[in-house]
Design a protein around this motif. Structure first.
Motif, PDB file in Angstrom:
ATOM      1  N   PHE A  92       0.816  -1.214   0.000  1.00 32.79           N
ATOM      2  CA  PHE A  92       0.000   0.000   0.000  1.00 32.79           C
ATOM      3  C   PHE A  92       0.852   1.267   0.000  1.00 32.79           C
ATOM      4  O   PHE A  92       0.350   2.347  -0.308  1.00 32.79           O
ATOM      5  N   ALA A  93       2.131   1.122   0.339  1.00 29.69           N
ATOM      6  CA  ALA A  93       3.019   2.281   0.315  1.00 29.69           C
ATOM      7  C   ALA A  93       3.231   2.809  -1.101  1.00 29.69           C
ATOM      8  O   ALA A  93       3.709   3.929  -1.278  1.00 29.69           O
ATOM      9  N   THR A  94       2.857   2.032  -2.116  1.00 26.55           N
ATOM     10  CA  THR A  94       2.960   2.523  -3.486  1.00 26.55           C
ATOM     11  C   THR A  94       1.969   3.647  -3.758  1.00 26.55           C
ATOM     12  O   THR A  94       2.162   4.436  -4.684  1.00 26.55           O
ATOM     13  N   VAL A  95       0.894   3.720  -2.967  1.00 24.59           N
ATOM     14  CA  VAL A  95      -0.103   4.771  -3.170  1.00 24.59           C
ATOM     15  C   VAL A  95      -0.259   5.673  -1.954  1.00 24.59           C
ATOM     16  O   VAL A  95      -0.731   6.804  -2.078  1.00 24.59           O
ATOM     17  N   THR A  96       0.100   5.187  -0.769  1.00 24.78           N
ATOM     18  CA  THR A  96       0.031   6.033   0.426  1.00 24.78           C
ATOM     19  C   THR A  96       1.104   5.599   1.418  1.00 24.78           C
ATOM     20  O   THR A  96       1.187   4.410   1.755  1.00 24.78           O
ATOM     21  N   PRO A  97       1.927   6.530   1.896  1.00 25.96           N
ATOM     22  CA  PRO A  97       2.972   6.168   2.852  1.00 25.96           C
ATOM     23  C   PRO A  97       2.473   6.157   4.292  1.00 25.96           C
ATOM     24  O   PRO A  97       3.255   5.943   5.215  1.00 25.96           O
ATOM     25  N   THR A  98       1.178   6.372   4.494  1.00 27.74           N
ATOM     26  CA  THR A  98       0.643   6.524   5.846  1.00 27.74           C
ATOM     27  C   THR A  98       0.331   5.184   6.496  1.00 27.74           C
ATOM     28  O   THR A  98       0.326   4.134   5.850  1.00 27.74           O
ATOM     29  N   LEU A  99       0.013   5.262   7.786  1.00 24.96           N
ATOM     30  CA  LEU A  99      -0.360   4.080   8.560  1.00 24.96           C
ATOM     31  C   LEU A  99      -1.637   3.434   8.024  1.00 24.96           C
ATOM     32  O   LEU A  99      -1.835   2.232   8.180  1.00 24.96           O
ATOM     33  N   ILE A 133      -7.560  -3.943  17.887  1.00 25.11           N
ATOM     34  CA  ILE A 133      -6.495  -2.949  17.718  1.00 25.11           C
ATOM     35  C   ILE A 133      -5.160  -3.524  18.178  1.00 25.11           C
ATOM     36  O   ILE A 133      -4.128  -3.339  17.516  1.00 25.11           O
ATOM     37  N   SER A 134      -5.168  -4.254  19.287  1.00 23.23           N
ATOM     38  CA  SER A 134      -3.919  -4.846  19.807  1.00 23.23           C
ATOM     39  C   SER A 134      -3.333  -5.858  18.822  1.00 23.23           C
ATOM     40  O   SER A 134      -2.110  -5.923  18.634  1.00 23.23           O
ATOM     41  N   ILE A 182       0.956  -7.218  14.785  1.00 20.71           N
ATOM     42  CA  ILE A 182       1.351  -7.632  13.436  1.00 20.71           C
ATOM     43  C   ILE A 182       2.225  -6.579  12.777  1.00 20.71           C
ATOM     44  O   ILE A 182       3.243  -6.888  12.149  1.00 20.71           O
ATOM     45  N   LEU A 183       1.855  -5.314  12.927  1.00 21.67           N
ATOM     46  CA  LEU A 183       2.601  -4.249  12.275  1.00 21.67           C
ATOM     47  C   LEU A 183       3.929  -3.962  12.968  1.00 21.67           C
ATOM     48  O   LEU A 183       4.915  -3.619  12.309  1.00 21.67           O
ATOM     49  N   ALA A 184       3.935  -4.069  14.288  1.00 24.72           N
ATOM     50  CA  ALA A 184       5.129  -3.734  15.084  1.00 24.72           C
ATOM     51  C   ALA A 184       5.534  -2.277  14.883  1.00 24.72           C
ATOM     52  O   ALA A 184       6.657  -1.892  15.181  1.00 24.72           O
ATOM     53  N   THR A 185       4.670  -1.476  14.307  1.00 21.78           N
ATOM     54  CA  THR A 185       4.884  -0.036  14.162  1.00 21.78           C
ATOM     55  C   THR A 185       3.547   0.644  14.412  1.00 21.78           C
ATOM     56  O   THR A 185       2.488   0.045  14.245  1.00 21.78           O
ATOM     57  N   GLY A 186       3.591   1.891  14.795  1.00 21.42           N
ATOM     58  CA  GLY A 186       2.357   2.626  15.031  1.00 21.42           C
ATOM     59  C   GLY A 186       1.836   2.377  16.431  1.00 21.42           C
ATOM     60  O   GLY A 186       1.903   1.262  16.962  1.00 21.42           O
ATOM     61  N   SER A 187       1.323   3.423  17.039  1.00 20.30           N
ATOM     62  CA  SER A 187       0.770   3.310  18.383  1.00 20.30           C
ATOM     63  C   SER A 187      -0.649   2.766  18.326  1.00 20.30           C
ATOM     64  O   SER A 187      -1.320   2.816  17.292  1.00 20.30           O
TER      65      SER A 187
END
Length: 213
Positions: free
Chosen positions: A7-14, A31-32, A37-42
């Motif tokens: 998805f970073a090809t179209v949006t670099p956001t979370l 949410i947890s 899974i992502l290990a990034t983002g609060s």
């Protein structure tokens, strides 16, 4: 592009990373779970993303006790392009397989290796390809082979935006490299994604060297 973050090809956001998780399986996520899974983002950042996606109708929210769960709305008009983006990695591998199938008997084995295979790509990562040229390539000369290799690297770059880096061996060179304990071959055997030929054939070329060591 990063095949591990399509998805970073179209949006670099979370938002894109969260969508990729939801599109990975037809199950609900808390949410947890998304955060693990992502290990990034609060957790708060992921909650805000999910709230936006629910407002757009792309994501459905359910409540189990006091916990909110989220899942991709598979009936949404946008779900087809979302799934297409989520599956860019498999689409890339299938396109490679189809292209290499046209090489016929000149190609004995091919695999993607390196960061594109391990899911650790960065934006400027090369896409590493491993090729073994068949010993019985028939009338295909060196010039024809080199043209195919050059075109393959060009296509990989056109498809992804990343440089295609090709490592090639003839069959006899492969056996000699295996006997010498070439570390690259172990990496391909352990982590490579086969796109032409069979993994069993490739592993068989490495076994004699392994027994001698």
């Amino acid at each position: 592009m990063q095949l591990n973050r399509p998805f970073a090809t179209v949006t670099p956001t979370l938002d894109g990373d969260v969508l990729a998780v939801l599109a990975s399986a037809e199950v609900t996520f808390t949410i947890s779970q998304v955060q693990r899974i992502l290990a990034t983002g609060s957790g708060e950042g992921i909650r805000k993303v999910l709230t936006r996606l629910v407002a757009q109708g792309v994501v459905r929210r359910d409540q189990v006790g006091r916990t909110n769960t989220y899942r991709l709305n598979t009936e949404h008009l946008a779900v087809e392009p979302i799934m297409a983006l989520a599956q860019l990695n498999s689409t890339f591998l299938k396109r490679l397989e189809k292209h290499l199938d046209g090489w016929h008997k000149t190609l004995r084995y091919a695999a993607v290796f390196g960061s594109a295979a391990t899911g650790r790509m960065k934006l400027d990562s090369d896409i590493d390809l491993f090729l073994v040229r068949a010993a019985d390539a028939g009338n295909d000369g060196d010039d024809a082979w080199e043209e195919r290799v050059t075109e393959l690297a060009r296509l990989v770059t056109a498809w992804t935006g990343n440089d295609g880096r090709v490592v090639e061996y003839a069959e006899d060179e492969l056996r000699a490299a295996a006997a010498a304990g070439e570390p690259l071959l172990r990496d391909v055997a352990k982590q490579g994604l086969t796109v032409a030929g069979t993994r069993s054939w490739f592993n068989a070329q490495l076994r004699p060297a392994a027994r001698r060591s």
